[in-house]
Design a protein around this motif. Structure first.
Motif, short mmCIF file in Angstrom:
data_model
loop_
_atom_site.label_atom_id
_atom_site.label_comp_id
_atom_site.label_asym_id
_atom_site.label_seq_id
_atom_site.Cartn_x
_atom_site.Cartn_y
_atom_site.Cartn_z
N LEU A 44 41.09 -46.84 -24.11
CA LEU A 44 40.21 -49.34 -23.80
C LEU A 44 40.90 -48.59 -22.31
O LEU A 44 41.51 -47.94 -21.16
CB LEU A 44 40.82 -50.43 -24.17
CG LEU A 44 41.71 -50.13 -25.61
CD1 LEU A 44 42.14 -51.80 -25.32
CD2 LEU A 44 40.41 -50.94 -26.10
N LEU A 45 39.61 -49.16 -21.11
CA LEU A 45 39.24 -48.95 -19.77
C LEU A 45 39.60 -50.39 -19.40
O LEU A 45 38.73 -51.47 -19.76
CB LEU A 45 38.38 -48.67 -19.39
CG LEU A 45 38.41 -48.13 -18.04
CD1 LEU A 45 38.75 -47.62 -17.08
CD2 LEU A 45 36.57 -48.08 -17.35
N ILE A 46 40.63 -50.60 -19.04
CA ILE A 46 41.36 -51.79 -18.06
C ILE A 46 40.01 -52.54 -17.16
O ILE A 46 40.93 -51.09 -16.10
CB ILE A 46 42.96 -52.52 -18.36
CG1 ILE A 46 43.01 -52.26 -19.65
CG2 ILE A 46 43.10 -53.92 -17.67
CD1 ILE A 46 44.20 -52.81 -19.98
N ASP A 47 39.41 -52.89 -17.01
CA ASP A 47 38.63 -52.31 -15.70
C ASP A 47 39.20 -53.39 -14.16
O ASP A 47 38.81 -55.10 -15.34
CB ASP A 47 36.77 -52.94 -15.36
CG ASP A 47 36.59 -52.62 -14.50
OD1 ASP A 47 36.69 -51.82 -13.85
OD2 ASP A 47 35.56 -53.06 -14.47
N ALA A 48 39.34 -53.23 -12.96
CA ALA A 48 39.20 -54.08 -11.82
C ALA A 48 38.35 -54.21 -11.17
O ALA A 48 38.26 -54.59 -9.63
CB ALA A 48 40.34 -54.21 -11.13
N GLU A 49 37.54 -53.35 -11.33
CA GLU A 49 36.55 -52.90 -9.99
C GLU A 49 35.40 -54.37 -10.12
O GLU A 49 34.23 -54.57 -9.32
CB GLU A 49 35.33 -52.03 -10.12
CG GLU A 49 34.87 -51.19 -9.06
CD GLU A 49 34.13 -49.63 -8.82
OE1 GLU A 49 33.02 -49.32 -8.02
OE2 GLU A 49 33.93 -49.30 -10.67
N HIS A 50 35.27 -54.52 -11.38
CA HIS A 50 33.66 -55.24 -11.97
C HIS A 50 34.33 -56.69 -12.79
O HIS A 50 32.65 -56.85 -13.13
CB HIS A 50 32.62 -54.53 -12.03
CG HIS A 50 31.42 -53.65 -11.53
ND1 HIS A 50 31.06 -54.00 -10.65
CD2 HIS A 50 31.55 -51.86 -11.89
CE1 HIS A 50 30.89 -52.46 -9.74
NE2 HIS A 50 30.96 -51.73 -9.82
N SER A 51 35.46 -56.47 -13.02
CA SER A 51 35.94 -57.36 -13.96
C SER A 51 36.95 -58.57 -13.02
O SER A 51 37.87 -57.65 -12.38
CB SER A 51 36.43 -57.04 -14.67
OG SER A 51 35.14 -55.93 -15.42
N PRO A 52 37.49 -59.78 -13.53
CA PRO A 52 38.50 -60.27 -12.94
C PRO A 52 39.94 -60.59 -13.37
O PRO A 52 40.52 -61.56 -13.99
CB PRO A 52 37.74 -62.03 -13.77
CG PRO A 52 37.23 -61.39 -15.42
CD PRO A 52 36.43 -60.52 -14.85
N ASN A 53 39.82 -59.46 -12.93
CA ASN A 53 41.54 -58.54 -12.86
C ASN A 53 42.07 -58.05 -11.79
O ASN A 53 41.80 -58.03 -11.06
CB ASN A 53 41.21 -57.69 -13.85
CG ASN A 53 41.54 -57.82 -15.08
OD1 ASN A 53 41.63 -58.40 -15.99
ND2 ASN A 53 40.12 -56.87 -16.08
N GLY A 54 43.61 -59.16 -11.72
CA GLY A 54 44.47 -59.20 -10.68
C GLY A 54 45.33 -58.25 -11.37
O GLY A 54 45.57 -57.75 -12.68
N LEU A 55 46.05 -58.60 -10.46
CA LEU A 55 47.98 -57.73 -10.99
C LEU A 55 48.09 -57.87 -11.98
O LEU A 55 49.09 -57.83 -12.82
CB LEU A 55 49.08 -57.57 -9.91
CG LEU A 55 48.25 -56.70 -8.96
CD1 LEU A 55 49.21 -56.95 -6.96
CD2 LEU A 55 47.79 -55.48 -8.81
N GLU A 56 48.16 -59.94 -12.21
CA GLU A 56 48.80 -59.97 -13.51
C GLU A 56 48.40 -59.46 -14.70
O GLU A 56 49.23 -60.20 -15.26
CB GLU A 56 49.24 -62.05 -12.48
CG GLU A 56 50.12 -62.32 -11.66
CD GLU A 56 49.57 -61.80 -10.90
OE1 GLU A 56 48.05 -61.68 -10.21
OE2 GLU A 56 50.52 -61.86 -9.32
N SER A 57 46.76 -60.31 -14.61
CA SER A 57 46.35 -60.36 -16.26
C SER A 57 46.61 -58.78 -16.41
O SER A 57 46.33 -58.26 -17.21
CB SER A 57 44.84 -60.44 -14.92
OG SER A 57 43.73 -59.55 -14.43
N ILE A 58 46.25 -58.16 -15.29
CA ILE A 58 46.42 -56.42 -15.38
C ILE A 58 47.73 -55.72 -16.58
O ILE A 58 47.62 -56.10 -17.64
CB ILE A 58 46.14 -55.23 -14.52
CG1 ILE A 58 45.20 -55.12 -14.61
CG2 ILE A 58 47.23 -54.16 -15.34
CD1 ILE A 58 44.75 -54.47 -12.72
N LEU A 59 49.20 -57.06 -15.75
CA LEU A 59 49.77 -55.87 -16.33
C LEU A 59 49.99 -57.31 -18.09
O LEU A 59 50.61 -57.00 -18.67
CB LEU A 59 51.29 -57.46 -15.12
CG LEU A 59 53.19 -57.27 -16.25
CD1 LEU A 59 53.56 -56.03 -16.52
CD2 LEU A 59 53.52 -57.98 -15.33
N ALA A 60 49.70 -58.30 -17.98
CA ALA A 60 49.01 -59.00 -19.03
C ALA A 60 48.74 -58.05 -20.65
O ALA A 60 49.25 -58.43 -21.34
CB ALA A 60 48.98 -60.46 -19.14
#
Length: 272
Positions: A44-60
């Protein structure tokens, strides 16, 4: 429930006897990430370049997918030493660094993942999930073994430099982004244009010559299989948000009749 994977994405690519298939996780939702993790896909690619992901959501999301047999790769919004440090301390083990256009930028990405003297990563493992808060023996000495670095080739400058980028020590793989590459070629929105495909194939051949894996983003199954036949070692073939959008549209098309200008239609959904 499938057991969690061991090793890095680099290790998985090295051991694989077939190309690895994955999907984007862009919703920012741990629940959706876990749902996708159980799909049977390889990564899976968890994306933070074009998606609403910050540190907390990535951790979760990392916590949500940890119990599944899938590799989580995380893409930061840009090639930034401080942000990469934070991602690594969160426990990100597999990085996809976007918009790497030169050898110097590839070297900077790798340096951000290595402690001195090999790199510039700040030391804070006693406070970090990556070392399980100092519960991983010799983490500082072994951290590099637990991290894989894939750099994204998605511009004409990167294509021109791809052979040298592939030589950078610590670059484990490259990933081709046809959409941005098309824009860089003056072909915005034409990621399947012959010139774009030729540039992607050039990079796939360069990676094979260098003995390193190369992946590509391709939602069109015909194009995806074409690149696999051309030597791609891994692919992204869908996205959570796209699947939900197209699936919900299909439901609407199936159960709601279009208004064809009939004045008798009072706006009430049709009954089937």
């Amino acid at each position: 429930m499938p057991l969690r994977v061991e090793g890095t994405f680099r290790d998985a690519l090295a051991k694989a006897d077939r190309p690895l298939a994955g999907m984007w996780v862009c919703s920012g939702s741990p629940l959706i990430a876990e749902l996708c993790a159980g799909s049977g896909l390889d990564w899976l690619l968890i994306d933070a370049e074009h998606s609403p992901n910050g540190l907390e959501s990535i951790l979760a999301q990392l916590q949500a997918v940890n119990g599944y047999a899938v590799h989580a790769v995380v893409r930061p919004p840009f090639n930034d030493t401080v942000l990469i440090k934070q991602y690594l301390d969160l426990g990100v083990q597999n990085l996809l660094i976007p918009m790497v256009n030169s050898v110097a930028e590839a070297e900077a990405a790798v340096a951000a993942t290595r402690y001195p003297p090999q790199g510039v990563r700040g030391v804070g493992s006693a406070l970090a999930r990556a070392a399980r808060w100092n519960r991983v023996p010799d983490y500082l000495a072994r951290a590099g073994e637990t991290i894989s670095v894939t750099v994204q080739v998605e511009s004409t400058a990167a294509v021109d430099s791809v052979a040298d980028i592939l030589k950078v020590d610590g670059v484990d793989a490259i990933f081709l982004g046809p959409s941005d590459l098309a824009a860089s070629l003056g072909l915005l929105g034409q990621q399947e244009h012959p010139d774009v495909r030729a540039a992607v194939e050039h990079c796939l051949h360069a990676a094979k010559a260098a003995g390193k894996p190369a992946g590509v983003n391709a939602f069109n199954p015909v194009i995806a299989h074409h690149y696999l036949d051309a030597g791609a070692s891994f692919v992204l073939v869908g996205a959570d948000v796209a699947l939900l959008a197209r699936g919900s549209e299909a439901l609407a098309a199936e159960y709601i009749k279009p208004d064809n200008g009939d004045s008798s239609n009072d706006g009430t959904p049709a009954s089937y």
